[in-house]
Write a protein that holds these residues in place. Structure first.
Motif, mmCIF file in Angstrom:
data_model
loop_
_atom_site.group_PDB
_atom_site.id
_atom_site.type_symbol
_atom_site.label_atom_id
_atom_site.label_comp_id
_atom_site.label_asym_id
_atom_site.label_seq_id
_atom_site.Cartn_x
_atom_site.Cartn_y
_atom_site.Cartn_z
ATOM 1 N N GLY A 120 0.530 -1.280 0.109
ATOM 2 C CA GLY A 120 -0.207 -0.037 -0.085
ATOM 3 C C GLY A 120 0.586 1.285 -0.069
ATOM 4 N N GLU A 121 2.013 1.162 0.161
ATOM 5 C CA GLU A 121 2.854 2.448 0.368
ATOM 6 C C GLU A 121 2.986 3.174 -1.118
ATOM 7 N N GLN A 122 3.219 2.283 -1.848
ATOM 8 C CA GLN A 122 3.555 2.885 -3.423
ATOM 9 C C GLN A 122 2.059 3.715 -3.980
ATOM 10 N N GLU A 123 1.017 3.088 -3.393
ATOM 11 C CA GLU A 123 -0.148 3.759 -3.691
ATOM 12 C C GLU A 123 -0.511 5.155 -3.256
ATOM 13 N N PHE A 124 -0.169 4.817 -1.626
ATOM 14 C CA PHE A 124 -0.331 6.129 -1.001
ATOM 15 C C PHE A 124 0.729 7.344 -1.622
ATOM 16 N N ILE A 125 1.953 6.987 -1.821
ATOM 17 C CA ILE A 125 2.998 7.864 -2.320
ATOM 18 C C ILE A 125 2.262 8.561 -3.606
ATOM 19 N N LYS A 126 1.662 7.562 -4.391
ATOM 20 C CA LYS A 126 1.075 8.313 -5.765
ATOM 21 C C LYS A 126 -0.147 9.160 -5.323
ATOM 22 N N GLU A 127 -0.820 8.944 -4.204
ATOM 23 C CA GLU A 127 -1.646 9.959 -3.768
ATOM 24 C C GLU A 127 -1.081 11.392 -3.202
ATOM 25 N N MET A 128 0.101 10.980 -2.762
ATOM 26 C CA MET A 128 0.717 12.357 -2.331
ATOM 27 C C MET A 128 1.412 13.216 -3.471
ATOM 28 N N PHE A 129 1.924 12.362 -4.576
ATOM 29 C CA PHE A 129 2.393 13.248 -5.644
ATOM 30 C C PHE A 129 1.273 13.910 -6.481
ATOM 31 N N GLU A 130 0.127 13.307 -6.447
ATOM 32 C CA GLU A 130 -1.228 14.187 -7.044
ATOM 33 C C GLU A 130 -1.194 15.595 -6.455
ATOM 34 N N LYS A 131 -0.756 15.560 -5.020
ATOM 35 C CA LYS A 131 -0.839 17.083 -4.507
ATOM 36 C C LYS A 131 0.383 17.945 -4.924
ATOM 37 N N ASP A 132 1.416 17.040 -4.996
ATOM 38 C CA ASP A 132 2.648 17.763 -5.201
ATOM 39 C C ASP A 132 3.752 16.852 -5.597
ATOM 40 N N SER A 133 3.878 16.669 -7.058
ATOM 41 C CA SER A 133 4.768 15.824 -7.498
ATOM 42 C C SER A 133 6.229 15.876 -7.264
ATOM 43 N N LYS A 134 6.736 17.147 -6.500
ATOM 44 C CA LYS A 134 8.250 17.427 -6.233
ATOM 45 C C LYS A 134 8.678 17.392 -4.825
ATOM 46 N N ASN A 135 7.481 16.873 -3.915
ATOM 47 C CA ASN A 135 7.899 17.074 -2.693
ATOM 48 C C ASN A 135 8.924 16.182 -2.268
ATOM 49 N N TYR A 136 10.034 16.908 -1.769
ATOM 50 C CA TYR A 136 11.491 16.160 -1.326
ATOM 51 C C TYR A 136 11.306 15.145 -0.376
ATOM 52 N N HIS A 137 10.451 15.384 0.517
ATOM 53 C CA HIS A 137 10.250 14.346 1.593
ATOM 54 C C HIS A 137 9.801 13.156 1.253
ATOM 55 N N VAL A 138 8.786 13.082 0.171
ATOM 56 C CA VAL A 138 8.231 11.920 -0.252
ATOM 57 C C VAL A 138 9.076 11.195 -1.085
ATOM 58 N N TRP A 139 9.834 11.985 -1.871
ATOM 59 C CA TRP A 139 10.759 11.262 -2.729
ATOM 60 C C TRP A 139 11.866 10.383 -2.015
ATOM 61 N N SER A 140 12.347 11.362 -1.132
ATOM 62 C CA SER A 140 13.395 10.446 -0.130
ATOM 63 C C SER A 140 12.769 8.960 0.605
ATOM 64 N N TYR A 141 11.534 9.206 0.932
ATOM 65 C CA TYR A 141 11.029 8.145 1.558
ATOM 66 C C TYR A 141 10.773 7.139 0.410
ATOM 67 N N ARG A 142 10.470 7.393 -0.749
ATOM 68 C CA ARG A 142 10.183 6.422 -1.895
ATOM 69 C C ARG A 142 11.534 5.794 -2.145
ATOM 70 N N GLN A 143 12.724 6.362 -1.909
ATOM 71 C CA GLN A 143 13.944 5.909 -2.509
ATOM 72 C C GLN A 143 14.490 4.894 -1.459
ATOM 73 N N TRP A 144 14.062 5.181 0.127
ATOM 74 C CA TRP A 144 14.348 4.238 1.040
ATOM 75 C C TRP A 144 13.611 3.243 0.809
ATOM 76 N N LEU A 145 12.122 3.411 0.493
ATOM 77 C CA LEU A 145 11.345 2.018 0.213
ATOM 78 C C LEU A 145 11.736 1.054 -0.606
ATOM 79 N N VAL A 146 12.342 1.664 -2.037
ATOM 80 C CA VAL A 146 12.583 0.695 -2.808
ATOM 81 C C VAL A 146 13.869 0.101 -2.442
ATOM 82 N N LYS A 147 14.751 0.600 -1.927
ATOM 83 C CA LYS A 147 16.128 0.148 -1.385
ATOM 84 C C LYS A 147 15.814 -0.915 -0.186
ATOM 85 N N ARG A 148 14.951 -0.484 0.878
ATOM 86 C CA ARG A 148 14.716 -1.485 1.885
ATOM 87 C C ARG A 148 13.855 -2.660 1.469
ATOM 88 N N PHE A 149 13.072 -2.497 0.613
ATOM 89 C CA PHE A 149 12.082 -3.739 0.263
ATOM 90 C C PHE A 149 12.491 -4.305 -1.326
#
Length: 297
Positions: A120-149
């Motif tokens: 569900g995390e990637q889906e929620f991030i997509k929802e966040m990017f619909e509000k702001d597709s350049k949110n630095y904090h969300v992109w940092s979290y997405r990179q961690w998510l990709v690497k961690r899992f």
């Protein structure tokens, strides 16, 4: 108010101590000052209880940037073996309301790491990017998510294609694309390199003066053994030195100057830097003249 709640009768609140003559005392609201006084008392004796968890939620509602309270909340969740899926629902509401809050995303990382499940995390991030597709904090979290899992192949490139089709100037998406392609520590297959070069060419066609794909292409050249002729032809298409009136991109001109210098074609390289300094980017003329002099030296 906690002072009037029987469940808190055993707690002696600890007010904030700013000394006798504080120079610039913050004018907290009465509600916040009381909540913090009671939470401070629980933290002093390290009480990790349901009421401690509840009061952290109250304080976070009042001040979502209070990182000490977030850290105490993590301790409470662990001690109580709380439902972390429910905690993610709480975080969803906070993140959608406070998009640029760093503490929310750090807390989310701790929770998901402990949960061990990114569903569900990637889906929620997509929802966040619909509000702001350049949110630095969300992109940092997405990179961690990709690497961690290990989500490198889990639709990341396809999703990035969608984002860049919507906005080819989304430099955050370009940065994440480079992370996905090059951060696994393994050699990049030739077909992937070819795919990325083609994607850059298509993106440059849409917006020749957009620096993001040109910077991405420069990164590809640094990481992969790409023949300089392949890149040079693309640069020359958008920055023909023999016909300056048809130059469409200062970024193509910059990259072309570097390639010409690598090929030891000092005359053409100098010509490109002169065009940048005098016509296509005169604001940074001293920089281009410095680059020209450095290559000549």
């Amino acid at each position: 108010m906690y002072s009037q709640d029987p469940d808190w009768d055993d707690v002696v609140p600890l007010p904030q101590d700013d000394g006798d003559h504080p120079l610039a005392q913050i004018n907290y609201s009465e509600e916040y000052a009381e909540a913090m006084a009671y939470l401070r008392a629980l933290m002093a004796k390290d009480e990790l209880s349901e009421r401690a968890l509840k009061i952290t939620e109250h304080v976070i509602d009042l001040n979502p940037a209070h990182y000490t309270v977030w850290l105490y909340r993590v301790k409470c969740l662990a001690a109580l073996e709380a439902d972390l899926k429910k905690e993610l629902q709480f975080l969803n509401m906070k993140a959608l309301k406070h998009e640029k809050n760093y503490q929310i995303w750090h807390h989310r990382q701790l929770v998901v790491n402990r949960l061990g499940d990114p569903t569900g995390e990637q889906e929620f991030i997509k929802e966040m990017f619909e509000k702001d597709s350049k949110n630095y904090h969300v992109w940092s979290y997405r990179q961690w998510l990709v690497k961690r899992f290990d989500l490198w192949e889990k639709g990341e490139i396809e999703y990035l294609n969608t984002l860049l089709e919507d906005d080819v100037r989304n430099n955050s998406a370009w940065n994440h694309r480079f992370f996905i392609v090059f951060s696994r520590g393994t050699p990049v297959p030739e077909d992937v390199i070819e795919r990325e070069i083609n994607f850059v060419e298509e993106s440059v066609f849409l917006a020749p003066q957009n620096p993001s794909p040109w910077n991405y292409l420069r990164g590809l050249m640094n990481r992969c053994n790409i023949p300089s002729d392949r890149v040079k032809k693309l640069c020359q298409h958008y920055a023909p030195l023999d016909n300056p009136a048809r130059i469409k991109s200062s970024h193509a001109l910059d990259l072309l100057a570097e390639i010409m210098a690598m090929e030891e074609n000092g005359k053409e390289s100098a010509k490109a830097f002169d065009l940048l300094a005098t016509t296509f980017d005169p604001v940074r003329a001293p920089f281009w003249n410095y680059r020209k002099a450095s290559i000549a030296a």
